[in-house]
Design a protein around this motif. Structure first.
Motif, PDB file in Angstrom:
ATOM      1  N   GLY A  14       0.797  -1.219   0.000  1.00  0.00           N
ATOM      2  CA  GLY A  14       0.000   0.000   0.000  1.00  0.00           C
ATOM      3  C   GLY A  14       0.830   1.268   0.000  1.00  0.00           C
ATOM      4  N   ARG A  15       2.157   1.142  -0.143  1.00  0.00           N
ATOM      5  CA  ARG A  15       3.018   2.322  -0.154  1.00  0.00           C
ATOM      6  C   ARG A  15       2.929   3.027  -1.501  1.00  0.00           C
ATOM      7  NH1 ARG A  15       8.684  -0.356   1.709  1.00  0.00           N
ATOM      8  NH2 ARG A  15       8.157  -1.607  -0.136  1.00  0.00           N
ATOM      9  N   PRO A  16       2.849   4.361  -1.514  1.00  0.00           N
ATOM     10  CA  PRO A  16       2.825   5.088  -2.783  1.00  0.00           C
ATOM     11  C   PRO A  16       4.100   4.831  -3.582  1.00  0.00           C
ATOM     12  CG  PRO A  16       2.191   6.516  -0.956  1.00  0.00           C
ATOM     13  CD  PRO A  16       2.725   5.260  -0.348  1.00  0.00           C
ATOM     14  N   VAL A  17       3.940   4.698  -4.892  1.00  0.00           N
ATOM     15  CA  VAL A  17       5.081   4.500  -5.787  1.00  0.00           C
ATOM     16  C   VAL A  17       5.230   5.742  -6.655  1.00  0.00           C
ATOM     17  CG1 VAL A  17       6.089   3.087  -7.615  1.00  0.00           C
ATOM     18  CG2 VAL A  17       4.700   2.007  -5.820  1.00  0.00           C
ATOM     19  N   ILE A  18       6.397   6.359  -6.578  1.00  0.00           N
ATOM     20  CA  ILE A  18       6.682   7.583  -7.321  1.00  0.00           C
ATOM     21  C   ILE A  18       7.762   7.290  -8.350  1.00  0.00           C
ATOM     22  CG2 ILE A  18       7.269  10.025  -7.131  1.00  0.00           C
ATOM     23  CD1 ILE A  18       4.863   9.074  -5.415  1.00  0.00           C
ATOM     24  N   ALA A  19       7.501   7.644  -9.604  1.00  0.00           N
ATOM     25  CA  ALA A  19       8.495   7.466 -10.664  1.00  0.00           C
ATOM     26  C   ALA A  19       8.949   8.835 -11.142  1.00  0.00           C
ATOM     27  CB  ALA A  19       7.898   6.675 -11.824  1.00  0.00           C
ATOM     28  N   ASN A  20      10.251   9.016 -11.276  1.00  0.00           N
ATOM     29  CA  ASN A  20      10.755  10.275 -11.821  1.00  0.00           C
ATOM     30  C   ASN A  20      11.926  10.005 -12.748  1.00  0.00           C
ATOM     31  OD1 ASN A  20      12.988   9.862 -10.181  1.00  0.00           O
ATOM     32  ND2 ASN A  20      12.408  11.401  -8.679  1.00  0.00           N
ATOM     33  N   HIS A  21      12.290  11.033 -13.486  1.00  0.00           N
ATOM     34  CA  HIS A  21      13.381  10.898 -14.446  1.00  0.00           C
ATOM     35  C   HIS A  21      14.402  11.995 -14.189  1.00  0.00           C
ATOM     36  CE1 HIS A  21      15.390  11.312 -18.479  1.00  0.00           C
ATOM     37  NE2 HIS A  21      15.471  10.018 -18.287  1.00  0.00           N
ATOM     38  N   LEU A  22      15.624  11.587 -13.941  1.00  0.00           N
ATOM     39  CA  LEU A  22      16.717  12.527 -13.714  1.00  0.00           C
ATOM     40  C   LEU A  22      17.790  12.209 -14.749  1.00  0.00           C
ATOM     41  CD1 LEU A  22      17.606  14.803 -11.778  1.00  0.00           C
ATOM     42  CD2 LEU A  22      18.840  13.077 -10.468  1.00  0.00           C
ATOM     43  N   GLY A  23      17.596  12.772 -15.942  1.00  0.00           N
ATOM     44  CA  GLY A  23      18.500  12.447 -17.043  1.00  0.00           C
ATOM     45  C   GLY A  23      18.752  13.638 -17.939  1.00  0.00           C
ATOM     46  N   GLY A  24      18.666  13.414 -19.252  1.00  0.00           N
ATOM     47  CA  GLY A  24      19.032  14.433 -20.217  1.00  0.00           C
ATOM     48  C   GLY A  24      18.257  15.727 -20.118  1.00  0.00           C
ATOM     49  N   LYS A  25      16.996  15.667 -19.634  1.00  0.00           N
ATOM     50  CA  LYS A  25      16.181  16.878 -19.528  1.00  0.00           C
ATOM     51  C   LYS A  25      16.482  17.695 -18.276  1.00  0.00           C
ATOM     52  CE  LYS A  25      11.974  15.355 -21.941  1.00  0.00           C
ATOM     53  NZ  LYS A  25      10.516  15.156 -21.770  1.00  0.00           N
ATOM     54  N   SER A  26      17.180  17.101 -17.337  1.00  0.00           N
ATOM     55  CA  SER A  26      17.304  17.703 -16.009  1.00  0.00           C
ATOM     56  C   SER A  26      18.406  18.760 -15.956  1.00  0.00           C
ATOM     57  CB  SER A  26      17.566  16.606 -14.973  1.00  0.00           C
ATOM     58  OG  SER A  26      16.565  15.614 -15.039  1.00  0.00           O
ATOM     59  N   VAL A  27      18.213  19.828 -16.722  1.00  0.00           N
ATOM     60  CA  VAL A  27      19.170  20.934 -16.744  1.00  0.00           C
ATOM     61  C   VAL A  27      18.725  21.935 -15.680  1.00  0.00           C
ATOM     62  CG1 VAL A  27      20.368  22.621 -18.174  1.00  0.00           C
ATOM     63  CG2 VAL A  27      19.456  20.529 -19.213  1.00  0.00           C
TER      64      VAL A  27
END
Length: 337
Positions: free
Chosen positions: A177-190
């Motif tokens: 029941g834990r919230p699942v958070i997805a994020n992207h820290l890659g080429g866009k993360s300027v």
């Protein structure tokens, strides 16, 4: 960790899980928080707030239910330290601010105190200092008022602009029941470009706090819905496209600031972090950083070199129909890159 706005529960007032009863001395009547002996486990029962029901149990799949320092598995000395910390907090001149914080978060008092104790190795004095700093900080930044503001006011821009640089999404819940958070820290993360064109560093930090508070309300919502204690989150961080040039002075300052906020004011909130598409550079950096962390924290973090490898870890915790296809599940692809 920040959540997308659409997934956040509304802020609603609630009653505190603490009584204002003053702690008693050793010669006075026994406090309702007094530990009672559990004959079946030879461990003391967890202490409870005055007049308030016992904290919710952990999910049957949660390893926390069997770990020392957690509700239901407190050793005798840990239980005594918890009692001593509460007495010290209620004797503190800032007690009223502490009570207000509990009312705002709607977190059971024992859960909150144990999180701060675990963060400081069950050292009562260090945990008290950390908790007092947190309570004062919440008052100084006007957190109660901040949480009532829309995201646009916090950032000074449309949150969608921030999502273009640090895309993230609340994709559902794991088997506990834990919230699942997805994020992207890659080429866009300027980060430097984002700070030049969208918002300031201080506004971005305040937005991170605003999102963390929204996330805490989501944990409370899940706990009430499921009838079990949900106090941690699962994070999927995809680093595909990350390159060394992204890690400059301004991005380093941003990451350091939010790490300090999370460490000082949201302890013990991370349940699992899976880093997908970790390049050799990131893996090498982690080997150095990992040595600085305690074993309990290191066990929560998994670096994987591909989506498939990440999926093997994630499917142990998340049902396939909740996990995006790129990680071996059957849910729609995230398309965060």
């Amino acid at each position: 960790v920040m959540l997308d706005n659409e997934s956040l529960p509304p802020r609603s007032p609630s009653k505190s899980s603490i009584s204002t009863m003053e702690p008693t001395s050793d010669n006075e009547a026994e406090s309702p928080m007094t530990v009672q002996q559990n004959d079946s486990q030879n461990n003391p029962e967890p202490m409870m707030s005055d007049g308030i029901s016992e904290p919710l149990p952990y999910h049957v799949l949660s390893i926390l239910q069997a770990l020392p320092g957690h509700h239901g598995c407190l050793q005798q000395q840990e239980a005594q330290t918890l009692k001593d910390l509460r007495s010290a907090v209620l004797a503190w001149e800032g007690k009223e601010k502490y009570i207000d914080c509990l009312a705002m978060t709607d977190e059971h008092e024992e859960n909150l105190l144990l999180r701060f104790l675990r963060a400081r190795g069950f050292d009562k004095d260090k945990a008290l200092k950390m908790l007092q700093h947190d309570v004062d900080w919440r008052s100084q930044i006007g957190l109660a008022s901040m949480c009532k503001q829309p995201a646009e006011e916090i950032l000074g821009c449309d949150p969608a602009k921030i999502d273009r640089y640090i895309p993230l999404k609340h994709i559902g819940y794991d088997k506990q029941g834990r919230p699942v958070i997805a994020n992207h820290l890659g080429g866009k993360s300027v980060i430097a470009e984002m700070l030049d064109t969208c918002t300031s560093l201080e506004q971005l930090i305040r937005y991170h706090v605003w999102m963390q508070e929204s996330f805490c309300r989501l944990l409370t919502q899940q706990s009430q819905k499921l009838g079990v204690k949900v106090e941690q989150i699962v994070v999927i961080m995809d680093t595909k496209g990350f390159y060394l040039g992204l890690f400059n002075r301004r991005s380093q300052e941003f990451l350091q600031r939010i790490a300090e906020v999370d460490s000082n004011h949201y302890p013990e909130r991370l349940g699992l972090l899976v880093v997908a598409n970790a390049s050799p550079l990131i893996s090498m950096a982690w080997r150095g950083i990992g040595k600085l962390l305690d074993e309990r924290t290191r066990q929560k973090i998994h670096f994987t070199s591909s989506p498939q490898a990440a999926g093997k870890v994630l499917l142990e915790h998340i049902e396939a129909d909740m996990l995006p296809k790129e990680y071996g599940g059957s849910a729609p692809c995230l398309d965060l890159q």
